[in-house]
Design a protein around this motif. Structure first.
Motif, PDB file in Angstrom:
ATOM      1  N   GLN A   1       9.069  17.172 -34.077  1.00  0.00           N
ATOM      2  CA  GLN A   1       9.447  16.625 -35.371  1.00  0.00           C
ATOM      3  C   GLN A   1      10.973  16.074 -35.524  1.00  0.00           C
ATOM      4  O   GLN A   1      11.761  16.872 -35.729  1.00  0.00           O
ATOM      5  CB  GLN A   1       9.075  17.446 -36.567  1.00  0.00           C
ATOM      6  CG  GLN A   1       9.363  16.959 -38.003  1.00  0.00           C
ATOM      7  CD  GLN A   1       8.959  17.760 -39.036  1.00  0.00           C
ATOM      8  OE1 GLN A   1       7.833  18.295 -38.848  1.00  0.00           O
ATOM      9  NE2 GLN A   1       9.779  18.108 -40.052  1.00  0.00           N
ATOM     10  N   PRO A   2      11.132  14.717 -35.119  1.00  0.00           N
ATOM     11  CA  PRO A   2      12.408  14.118 -35.662  1.00  0.00           C
ATOM     12  C   PRO A   2      12.607  13.838 -37.012  1.00  0.00           C
ATOM     13  O   PRO A   2      11.530  13.324 -37.619  1.00  0.00           O
ATOM     14  CB  PRO A   2      12.352  12.918 -34.603  1.00  0.00           C
ATOM     15  CG  PRO A   2      11.079  12.511 -34.264  1.00  0.00           C
ATOM     16  CD  PRO A   2      10.224  13.629 -34.639  1.00  0.00           C
ATOM     17  N   GLU A   3      13.769  13.774 -37.351  1.00  0.00           N
ATOM     18  CA  GLU A   3      14.241  13.321 -38.770  1.00  0.00           C
ATOM     19  C   GLU A   3      15.412  12.689 -39.045  1.00  0.00           C
ATOM     20  O   GLU A   3      16.137  12.649 -38.015  1.00  0.00           O
ATOM     21  CB  GLU A   3      14.079  14.737 -39.869  1.00  0.00           C
ATOM     22  CG  GLU A   3      13.078  15.558 -39.831  1.00  0.00           C
ATOM     23  CD  GLU A   3      13.153  16.755 -40.643  1.00  0.00           C
ATOM     24  OE1 GLU A   3      14.119  17.038 -41.478  1.00  0.00           O
ATOM     25  OE2 GLU A   3      12.380  17.884 -40.654  1.00  0.00           O
ATOM     26  N   LEU A   4      15.466  12.018 -40.093  1.00  0.00           N
ATOM     27  CA  LEU A   4      16.664  11.301 -40.412  1.00  0.00           C
ATOM     28  C   LEU A   4      17.110  11.514 -41.947  1.00  0.00           C
ATOM     29  O   LEU A   4      16.303  11.125 -42.758  1.00  0.00           O
ATOM     30  CB  LEU A   4      16.484   9.921 -40.184  1.00  0.00           C
ATOM     31  CG  LEU A   4      17.876   8.878 -40.120  1.00  0.00           C
ATOM     32  CD1 LEU A   4      18.822   9.352 -39.143  1.00  0.00           C
ATOM     33  CD2 LEU A   4      17.733   7.581 -39.979  1.00  0.00           C
ATOM     34  N   ASN A   5      18.346  12.420 -42.102  1.00  0.00           N
ATOM     35  CA  ASN A   5      18.486  12.810 -43.583  1.00  0.00           C
ATOM     36  C   ASN A   5      20.122  12.399 -43.708  1.00  0.00           C
ATOM     37  O   ASN A   5      20.848  12.409 -43.036  1.00  0.00           O
ATOM     38  CB  ASN A   5      18.301  14.220 -43.669  1.00  0.00           C
ATOM     39  CG  ASN A   5      16.847  14.578 -43.118  1.00  0.00           C
ATOM     40  OD1 ASN A   5      15.942  14.040 -43.888  1.00  0.00           O
ATOM     41  ND2 ASN A   5      16.737  15.619 -42.371  1.00  0.00           N
ATOM     42  N   TYR A   6      20.329  11.962 -45.151  1.00  0.00           N
ATOM     43  CA  TYR A   6      21.463  12.218 -45.607  1.00  0.00           C
ATOM     44  C   TYR A   6      21.478  13.538 -46.161  1.00  0.00           C
ATOM     45  O   TYR A   6      20.847  14.122 -47.133  1.00  0.00           O
ATOM     46  CB  TYR A   6      21.607  11.227 -46.755  1.00  0.00           C
ATOM     47  CG  TYR A   6      23.160  11.353 -47.518  1.00  0.00           C
ATOM     48  CD1 TYR A   6      24.298  10.801 -46.750  1.00  0.00           C
ATOM     49  CD2 TYR A   6      23.299  12.222 -48.811  1.00  0.00           C
ATOM     50  CE1 TYR A   6      25.547  11.181 -47.392  1.00  0.00           C
ATOM     51  CE2 TYR A   6      24.405  12.336 -49.314  1.00  0.00           C
ATOM     52  CZ  TYR A   6      25.547  11.738 -48.359  1.00  0.00           C
ATOM     53  OH  TYR A   6      26.769  12.071 -49.131  1.00  0.00           O
TER      54      TYR A   6
END
Length: 206
Positions: free
Chosen positions: A70-75
């Motif tokens: 599970q890759p994610e991209l978050n602020y």
């Protein structure tokens, strides 16, 4: 150099996993929630949790029915408030940091109802607001982005409960990199590292 090799190895394992997952139907969507952040700070009287938030996107690529990536991209907001008492001078330091984080998490399925997540995260510092109020005066040794290391990394782990198409989760992010980069920052936070607990809601869009 060792840290660079670890990062390259981690990313190689991620891409290897993604190549195996191409035949699987991915799921993913948007997620966001509450951050409770702190810093491991030396030589302070008290440490106070900073309340913030995180928001971003994720995808879950299953390699087997029970295991995926599970890759994610978050602020994500991080930082802390800390009271100081130095030679009788008292006050409060406020450290408000904003990062773009990329967790890359191994996902272990506990049936259809729950997931366990664990893996590395990598963060890039995009915003800073740091100030001091108290006996040293307002704005004493106020720091900016140049006083902090631009890159952060660490370990993340947690649990998600699935109520398709919504998931509710808890996660803890443990920073492994010292965030101070200048002498002024080190004078205030020493060898501080990021520490963030998260509560979130994820919406599956696939």
């Amino acid at each position: 150099m060792n840290q660079f090799r670890i990062t390259i190895l981690s990313m190689a394992l991620v891409f290897a996993g993604l190549s195996f997952a191409q035949a699987q139907t991915p799921r993913g969507g948007i997620k966001g929630g509450l951050n409770l952040s702190n810093l491991y700070i030396d030589d302070v009287e008290d440490e106070n949790v900073r309340t913030g938030f995180h928001a971003g996107i994720y995808t879950q690529l299953m390699i087997t029915p029970a295991f995926g990536i599970q890759p994610e991209l978050n602020y994500s907001t991080k930082g802390a408030k800390a009271e100081y008492d130095v030679l009788g001078f008292e006050g409060e330091n406020k450290f408000n940091l904003g990062y773009i984080d990329m967790p890359v998490l191994a996902t272990f399925k506990l049936g259809d109802d729950a997931d366990i997540h664990f893996g590395p995260y990598f963060g890039y510092l995009v915003g800073v607001s740091t100030s001091t109020e108290g006996d040293f005066g307002d704005g004493y040794e106020e720091l900016d982005r140049d006083d902090y290391k631009k890159w952060d990394y660490g370990l993340a782990g947690g649990l998600a409960l699935n109520f398709n198409p919504v998931s509710i989760g808890l996660r803890y992010n443990y920073g492994l990199n010292k965030i101070a980069d200048s002498d002024e920052a080190e004078n205030l936070i020493g060898d501080a590292k990021n520490s963030v607990a998260q509560v979130y809601v994820a919406f599956n869009m696939h």
